[in-house]
Design a protein around this motif. Structure first.
Motif, PDB file in Angstrom:
ATOM      1  N   ILE A  51       0.828  -1.205   0.000  1.00 58.06           N
ATOM      2  CA  ILE A  51       0.000   0.000   0.000  1.00 58.06           C
ATOM      3  C   ILE A  51       0.863   1.256   0.000  1.00 58.06           C
ATOM      4  CG2 ILE A  51      -1.615   1.356   1.412  1.00 58.06           C
ATOM      5  CD1 ILE A  51      -2.938  -1.292   2.206  1.00 58.06           C
ATOM      6  N   GLN A  52       1.947   1.251   0.781  1.00 55.21           N
ATOM      7  CA  GLN A  52       2.872   2.390   0.788  1.00 55.21           C
ATOM      8  C   GLN A  52       3.421   2.631  -0.616  1.00 55.21           C
ATOM      9  OE1 GLN A  52       6.620   1.807   0.641  1.00 55.21           O
ATOM     10  NE2 GLN A  52       6.729   4.016   0.253  1.00 55.21           N
ATOM     11  N   SER A  53       3.785   1.544  -1.315  1.00 60.41           N
ATOM     12  CA  SER A  53       4.333   1.678  -2.668  1.00 60.41           C
ATOM     13  C   SER A  53       3.269   2.130  -3.659  1.00 60.41           C
ATOM     14  CB  SER A  53       4.945   0.350  -3.114  1.00 60.41           C
ATOM     15  OG  SER A  53       6.061   0.016  -2.314  1.00 60.41           O
ATOM     16  N   ILE A  54       2.025   1.660  -3.481  1.00 60.45           N
ATOM     17  CA  ILE A  54       0.925   2.100  -4.351  1.00 60.45           C
ATOM     18  C   ILE A  54       0.716   3.608  -4.216  1.00 60.45           C
ATOM     19  CG2 ILE A  54      -1.586   2.017  -4.654  1.00 60.45           C
ATOM     20  CD1 ILE A  54      -1.455  -0.978  -3.982  1.00 60.45           C
ATOM     21  N   ASN A  55       0.702   4.093  -2.991  1.00 57.42           N
ATOM     22  CA  ASN A  55       0.485   5.531  -2.767  1.00 57.42           C
ATOM     23  C   ASN A  55       1.632   6.359  -3.334  1.00 57.42           C
ATOM     24  OD1 ASN A  55      -1.935   4.992  -1.456  1.00 57.42           O
ATOM     25  ND2 ASN A  55      -0.995   4.899   0.565  1.00 57.42           N
ATOM     26  N   ASN A 108       6.403   2.537 -12.228  1.00 62.36           N
ATOM     27  CA  ASN A 108       6.673   2.331 -10.800  1.00 62.36           C
ATOM     28  C   ASN A 108       6.608   0.843 -10.472  1.00 62.36           C
ATOM     29  OD1 ASN A 108       4.754   5.068 -10.920  1.00 62.36           O
ATOM     30  ND2 ASN A 108       6.648   5.301  -9.784  1.00 62.36           N
ATOM     31  N   TYR A 109       7.708   0.326  -9.920  1.00 62.92           N
ATOM     32  CA  TYR A 109       7.822  -1.103  -9.661  1.00 62.92           C
ATOM     33  C   TYR A 109       8.167  -1.372  -8.199  1.00 62.92           C
ATOM     34  CZ  TYR A 109       8.318  -1.303 -14.775  1.00 62.92           C
ATOM     35  OH  TYR A 109       8.126  -1.168 -16.124  1.00 62.92           O
ATOM     36  N   VAL A 110       7.842  -2.578  -7.763  1.00 63.90           N
ATOM     37  CA  VAL A 110       8.273  -3.106  -6.472  1.00 63.90           C
ATOM     38  C   VAL A 110       9.046  -4.387  -6.737  1.00 63.90           C
ATOM     39  CG1 VAL A 110       7.550  -4.110  -4.276  1.00 63.90           C
ATOM     40  CG2 VAL A 110       6.339  -2.121  -5.181  1.00 63.90           C
ATOM     41  N   VAL A 111      10.203  -4.524  -6.101  1.00 58.29           N
ATOM     42  CA  VAL A 111      10.972  -5.765  -6.153  1.00 58.29           C
ATOM     43  C   VAL A 111      11.154  -6.253  -4.725  1.00 58.29           C
ATOM     44  CG1 VAL A 111      13.176  -6.849  -6.748  1.00 58.29           C
ATOM     45  CG2 VAL A 111      12.183  -5.128  -8.274  1.00 58.29           C
ATOM     46  N   SER A 128      -1.239   2.646 -16.079  1.00 59.30           N
ATOM     47  CA  SER A 128      -1.588   2.071 -14.787  1.00 59.30           C
ATOM     48  C   SER A 128      -1.938   3.193 -13.817  1.00 59.30           C
ATOM     49  CB  SER A 128      -0.426   1.250 -14.224  1.00 59.30           C
ATOM     50  OG  SER A 128      -0.679   0.902 -12.873  1.00 59.30           O
ATOM     51  N   PRO A 129      -2.950   3.011 -12.983  1.00 57.15           N
ATOM     52  CA  PRO A 129      -3.297   4.055 -12.009  1.00 57.15           C
ATOM     53  C   PRO A 129      -2.385   4.053 -10.792  1.00 57.15           C
ATOM     54  CG  PRO A 129      -4.776   2.194 -11.760  1.00 57.15           C
ATOM     55  CD  PRO A 129      -3.893   1.878 -12.930  1.00 57.15           C
ATOM     56  N   SER A 130      -1.521   3.036 -10.671  1.00 55.51           N
ATOM     57  CA  SER A 130      -0.600   2.995  -9.528  1.00 55.51           C
ATOM     58  C   SER A 130       0.669   2.259  -9.945  1.00 55.51           C
ATOM     59  CB  SER A 130      -1.253   2.348  -8.306  1.00 55.51           C
ATOM     60  OG  SER A 130      -1.585   0.984  -8.531  1.00 55.51           O
ATOM     61  N   LEU A 131       0.869   1.054  -9.443  1.00 59.84           N
ATOM     62  CA  LEU A 131       2.078   0.289  -9.759  1.00 59.84           C
ATOM     63  C   LEU A 131       1.990  -0.318 -11.159  1.00 59.84           C
ATOM     64  CD1 LEU A 131       2.558  -1.558  -6.351  1.00 59.84           C
ATOM     65  CD2 LEU A 131       3.972   0.297  -7.252  1.00 59.84           C
TER      66      LEU A 131
END
Length: 266
Positions: free
Chosen positions: A112-116, A143-146, A183-186
């Motif tokens: 959620i932190q990364s989405i925001n 925007n990516y998360v690994v 994408s609206p977020s990630l």
């Protein structure tokens, strides 16, 4: 060759990530793991981009206001940046290709932190003069998360993402073409050794044509795979950087509040 190499690197990253696990502070576990991903990117991406750490600003940003810090920022080398010292920079939004948040273990709160943070990045105003382009241009900052670890199945992660989108009214805007959809977020979540979630708007896709024909409204692909997450991340970044974009910064909006006094003419 690329597949075999990146699968080996993915294995190496997972093994190497065990070294800082022996430390006694969470920061001492996370920082080296960020460095491992940075080293991978520096050694594998085109030299048209650079890798940094810091925050993003646009023409509306104000001094001292709260901003997200990104573990990894991939930015175009031919744009300026603000040096804050200590290896931390302020990157003009126009220069940023993608950001990556690195997680030791991915959980709902971290996602959620990364989405925001991703939504904040995508809301920044870009001021560019443009003339031409070739290749695929991402429709927004990527925007990516690994993560080095996470749930056993990626559908759990997608459930977290989907629930947050629904609860906060985060919707995907319509677009004429799949590759122009934003994408609206990630744009992707990659858990090494487990699998990945990818917003399906780039030319390279792992959705079979027959499935897309049956379900033309597909926006996400959710994949459980022991090896291949790093390969898909690499392909995503390759596509985002493998283009020619005749564009340059329009600095005037950044100077909208600048006034010079005591001006003389001659």
């Amino acid at each position: 060759m690329i597949k075999s190499h990146l699968e080996a690197v993915e294995d190496q990253l997972l093994v190497t990530s065990r070294i800082p696990a022996n430390s006694g502070h969470s920061l001492h576990k996370g920082t080296p793991r960020e460095a491992f991903i940075k080293e991978f990117l520096i050694n594998h991406l085109s030299e048209t981009v650079s890798i940094g750490t810091g925050e993003m600003v646009d023409c509306n940003s104000k001094p001292n206001e709260q901003r997200n810090q990104f573990d990894i920022v991939i930015y175009k080398k031919n744009y300026p940046k603000l040096d804050f010292g200590g290896g931390i920079s302020g990157f003009l939004a126009e220069s940023v290709v993608a950001t990556i948040e690195v997680k030791s273990t991915l959980d709902n709160a971290g996602l959620i932190q990364s989405i925001n943070a991703a939504r904040n990045a995508k809301s920044l105003q870009l001021n560019l003069n443009q003339s031409f382009s070739t290749g695929w241009l991402p429709p927004s900052i990527m925007n990516y998360v690994v993560a080095y670890d996470g749930p056993a199945q990626m559908k759990t992660v997608f459930g977290w993402l989907g629930n947050h989108h629904v609860q906060n009214g985060i919707a995907i805007e319509e677009a004429k073409e799949r590759t122009s959809k934003k994408s609206p977020s990630l744009d992707g979540v990659f858990v090494l050794g487990k699998g990945f979630i990818k917003f399906d708007n780039s030319p390279t896709t792992n959705v079979p044509p027959e499935i897309r024909q049956q379900h033309p409204d597909i926006n996400w692909s959710i994949t459980d795979v022991e090896k291949g997450s790093l390969l898909m991340l690499f392909l995503s970044l390759l596509e985002a950087t493998n283009n020619i974009h005749g564009a340059w910064l329009n600095p005037l909006p950044y100077l909208q509040d600048v006034r010079f006094h005591n001006i003389a003419w001659a």
